[in-house]
Design an enzyme around this catalytic site. Structure first.
Site, PDB file in Angstrom:
ATOM      1  N   THR A 123      -2.385  -7.860  -2.272  1.00  0.00           N
ATOM      2  CA  THR A 123      -1.089  -8.488  -2.545  1.00  0.00           C
ATOM      3  C   THR A 123      -1.304  -9.543  -3.620  1.00  0.00           C
ATOM      4  O   THR A 123      -2.326 -10.224  -3.646  1.00  0.00           O
ATOM      5  CB  THR A 123      -0.453  -9.067  -1.262  1.00  0.00           C
ATOM      6  OG1 THR A 123       0.726  -9.805  -1.615  1.00  0.00           O
ATOM      7  CG2 THR A 123      -1.387  -9.962  -0.478  1.00  0.00           C
ATOM      8  N   HIS A 126       8.840  -7.306   5.712  1.00  0.00           N
ATOM      9  CA  HIS A 126       9.868  -7.049   4.700  1.00  0.00           C
ATOM     10  C   HIS A 126      10.729  -5.832   5.039  1.00  0.00           C
ATOM     11  O   HIS A 126      11.384  -5.271   4.156  1.00  0.00           O
ATOM     12  CB  HIS A 126       9.223  -6.882   3.322  1.00  0.00           C
ATOM     13  CG  HIS A 126       8.650  -8.159   2.773  1.00  0.00           C
ATOM     14  ND1 HIS A 126       7.820  -8.216   1.672  1.00  0.00           N
ATOM     15  CD2 HIS A 126       8.807  -9.448   3.182  1.00  0.00           C
ATOM     16  CE1 HIS A 126       7.487  -9.472   1.434  1.00  0.00           C
ATOM     17  NE2 HIS A 126       8.053 -10.240   2.334  1.00  0.00           N
ATOM     18  N   ARG A 156      12.061   6.038  -3.083  1.00  0.00           N
ATOM     19  CA  ARG A 156      10.898   5.477  -2.384  1.00  0.00           C
ATOM     20  C   ARG A 156      10.641   6.214  -1.072  1.00  0.00           C
ATOM     21  O   ARG A 156       9.500   6.403  -0.667  1.00  0.00           O
ATOM     22  CB  ARG A 156      11.094   3.977  -2.155  1.00  0.00           C
ATOM     23  CG  ARG A 156      11.009   3.203  -3.484  1.00  0.00           C
ATOM     24  CD  ARG A 156      10.976   1.722  -3.295  1.00  0.00           C
ATOM     25  NE  ARG A 156       9.801   1.289  -2.554  1.00  0.00           N
ATOM     26  CZ  ARG A 156       9.653   0.064  -2.043  1.00  0.00           C
ATOM     27  NH1 ARG A 156      10.617  -0.830  -2.202  1.00  0.00           N
ATOM     28  NH2 ARG A 156       8.563  -0.264  -1.404  1.00  0.00           N
ATOM     29  N   ALA A 171      -9.031  -1.522  -1.990  1.00  0.00           N
ATOM     30  CA  ALA A 171      -8.931  -1.537  -0.526  1.00  0.00           C
ATOM     31  C   ALA A 171      -9.679  -0.356   0.087  1.00  0.00           C
ATOM     32  O   ALA A 171     -10.416  -0.506   1.060  1.00  0.00           O
ATOM     33  CB  ALA A 171      -7.457  -1.506  -0.121  1.00  0.00           C
ATOM     34  N   CYS A 211      23.878  -0.972   9.537  1.00  0.00           N
ATOM     35  CA  CYS A 211      25.242  -1.242   9.087  1.00  0.00           C
ATOM     36  C   CYS A 211      25.309  -2.696   8.625  1.00  0.00           C
ATOM     37  O   CYS A 211      24.750  -3.576   9.285  1.00  0.00           O
ATOM     38  CB  CYS A 211      26.196  -1.006  10.258  1.00  0.00           C
ATOM     39  SG  CYS A 211      27.836  -1.697  10.007  1.00  0.00           S
ATOM     40  N   CYS A 228      27.419  -4.375  11.711  1.00  0.00           N
ATOM     41  CA  CYS A 228      26.850  -4.319  13.078  1.00  0.00           C
ATOM     42  C   CYS A 228      25.405  -4.818  13.108  1.00  0.00           C
ATOM     43  O   CYS A 228      24.926  -5.309  14.116  1.00  0.00           O
ATOM     44  CB  CYS A 228      26.912  -2.913  13.642  1.00  0.00           C
ATOM     45  SG  CYS A 228      28.542  -2.179  13.590  1.00  0.00           S
ATOM     46  N   GLN A 259       3.572  -6.448   4.257  1.00  0.00           N
ATOM     47  CA  GLN A 259       4.756  -6.620   3.407  1.00  0.00           C
ATOM     48  C   GLN A 259       5.297  -5.259   2.995  1.00  0.00           C
ATOM     49  O   GLN A 259       6.359  -5.165   2.395  1.00  0.00           O
ATOM     50  CB  GLN A 259       4.380  -7.411   2.157  1.00  0.00           C
ATOM     51  CG  GLN A 259       3.895  -8.817   2.444  1.00  0.00           C
ATOM     52  CD  GLN A 259       3.281  -9.444   1.201  1.00  0.00           C
ATOM     53  OE1 GLN A 259       3.986 -10.005   0.368  1.00  0.00           O
ATOM     54  NE2 GLN A 259       1.980  -9.344   1.068  1.00  0.00           N
ATOM     55  N   VAL A 305       6.841  -1.495   3.168  1.00  0.00           N
ATOM     56  CA  VAL A 305       7.915  -0.879   3.946  1.00  0.00           C
ATOM     57  C   VAL A 305       7.606   0.586   4.255  1.00  0.00           C
ATOM     58  O   VAL A 305       8.352   1.239   4.977  1.00  0.00           O
ATOM     59  CB  VAL A 305       9.275  -1.044   3.237  1.00  0.00           C
ATOM     60  CG1 VAL A 305       9.649  -2.524   3.143  1.00  0.00           C
ATOM     61  CG2 VAL A 305       9.285  -0.413   1.847  1.00  0.00           C
TER      62      VAL A 305
END
Ligand code: APR
Length: 239
Positions: free
Chosen positions: A183, A115, A61, A226, A123, A126, A97, A99
Site C-alpha cells: 500500500t 473500504h 472491476r 508480496a 440501496c 435502506c 483496503q 475490495v
C-alpha cells in the site's frame, strides 16, 4: 522472522498484494480506468453526477476480480493465520483496503474489508449491504425492490468513512506485530495505522517493491514483491 504463540499479528494489505494476481494498483502505471484517475470515479460526487459511469467502472472491476486468482502472497497470509490461530482464533487479524475477494478465496478467515466489498451492493436509502455479482453496464441501473431508490456499490469512496474503524483500532491495540503489505501509505486513515502501532510499541514491518510515503514510521522495510516475500517472511513449520 520468528512468530511465537504469544504473538498477535495485525496485517494491513493494499492493492499491491493483488498486483501479482493481475489486478491493477491505483497509483502508478496501469492505475487508470479509461483514462480516468480513480479519484474521479470513486467519489460521492461522481455518483451524483453520473451513476451509470460509476457502475460501469465497478462492473469492470467485478469482471477483473472474478477472472483473477489468489497469488502466493494471499496464500501465505492464509497459512500464517492458520498457524497463529491454532489455540486462539483472535491472534490474527487481516484488515484489507482491497475490495476484491482474493484473501477469502486463499483461505483467510478473520478478515475485515475497511473500504467495502466489490461483491456487495446496497440501496442508497435502506443502506443494507447484500451479495451482488451482477454487471451493470447499460444505462438501466438497479433499484431497490423495497423503496425504489438506486442501488450503489458497497464501496467506501473518497470522502466517506471506512467501515468499523473502532474494531480496527481495538484489534491494533492488542497486536504485537503490524505487517503492512503493498500500500502506498497515502490514503488515510489506513496510512495512519502504523503511527498508532508505534505509540503502542508494536513492531511494524512494511513489504513492497518500493518505499511507501509513510516509510519513516516503520521499524523495518522489506523491499520485494508480496508474492516473493510473504511465503518466507516468518519461519513457520513446513506442512
Ligand atoms: N507486491 C507488493 N506491493 C506492490 C506490488 C507487489 N507485487 N506491486 C505494487 N505494489 C505496491 C506499490 O509500490 C504501491 O506502494 O502497492 C502499492 C499500491 O498503492 P496504491 O495504488 O496507492 O494502492 P493502495 O495503497 O491500496 O490504495 C489505498 O486508495 O484508491 C483508494 O480505496 C482505494 O483502497 C484504495 C486506497
Amino acid at each position: 522472522m520468528h512468530l511465537t504463540p504469544q504473538d498477535r499479528l495485525f496485517v494491513l494489505t493494499g492493492a499491491g498484494v493483488s498486483a501479482e494476481s493481475g489486478l491493477a494498483t491505483f497509483r502508478g502505471s496501469g492505475g487508470l480506468w479509461n483514462g480516468h484517475r480513480v479519484e474521479e470515479v470513486a467519489t460521492p460526487e461522481a455518483w451524483q453526477a453520473d451513476p451509470s459511469f460509476v457502475w460501469r467502472f465497478y462492473s469492470a472491476r467485478r469482471r477483473n476480480a472474478l477472472a483473477a486468482q489468489p497469488n502466493p502472497a494471499h496464500l501465505a497470509l492464509a497459512r500464517i493465520e492458520q498457524h497463529l490461530t491454532q489455540n486462539d482464533p483472535t491472534c490474527f487479524y487481516l484488515c484489507t483496503q482491497n475490495v476484491d475477494d482474493l484473501h477469502e478465496r486463499a483461505g483467510s478467515r478473520r478478515i475485515h474489508h475497511m473500504h467495502g466489498s466489490l461483491f456487495e451492493s446496497r440501496c442508497v436509502r435502506c443502506d443494507q449491504p447484500f451479495p451482488d455479482r451482477a454487471f451493470y453496464e447499460t444505462a438501466t441501473l438497479p433499484t431497490c425492490r423495497d423503496c425504489g431508490s438506486l442501488i450503489r456499490p458497497h464501496i467506501v469512496w473518497f470522502g466517506e468513512i471506512p467501515l468499523d474503524m473502532d474494531d480496527i483500532y481495538a484489534e491494533l491495540a492488542r497486536a504485537t506485530t503490524l505487517l503492512v503489505v503493498g500500500t502506498s501509505g497515502s490514503v488515510y486513515p489506513a496510512a495512519g495505522l502504523v503511527d498508532i502501532a508505534r505509540k503502542h510499541h508494536i513492531c511494524t514491518i512494511y513489504v513492497g517493491p518500493e518505499e511507501p510515503s509513510n516509510a519513516a514510521s516503520f521499524n523495518q522495510i522489506i523491499l520485494g514483491t508480496a508474492a516473493q516475500t510473504l511465503p518466507a517472511i516468518f519461519d513457520l513449520p513446513s506442512q
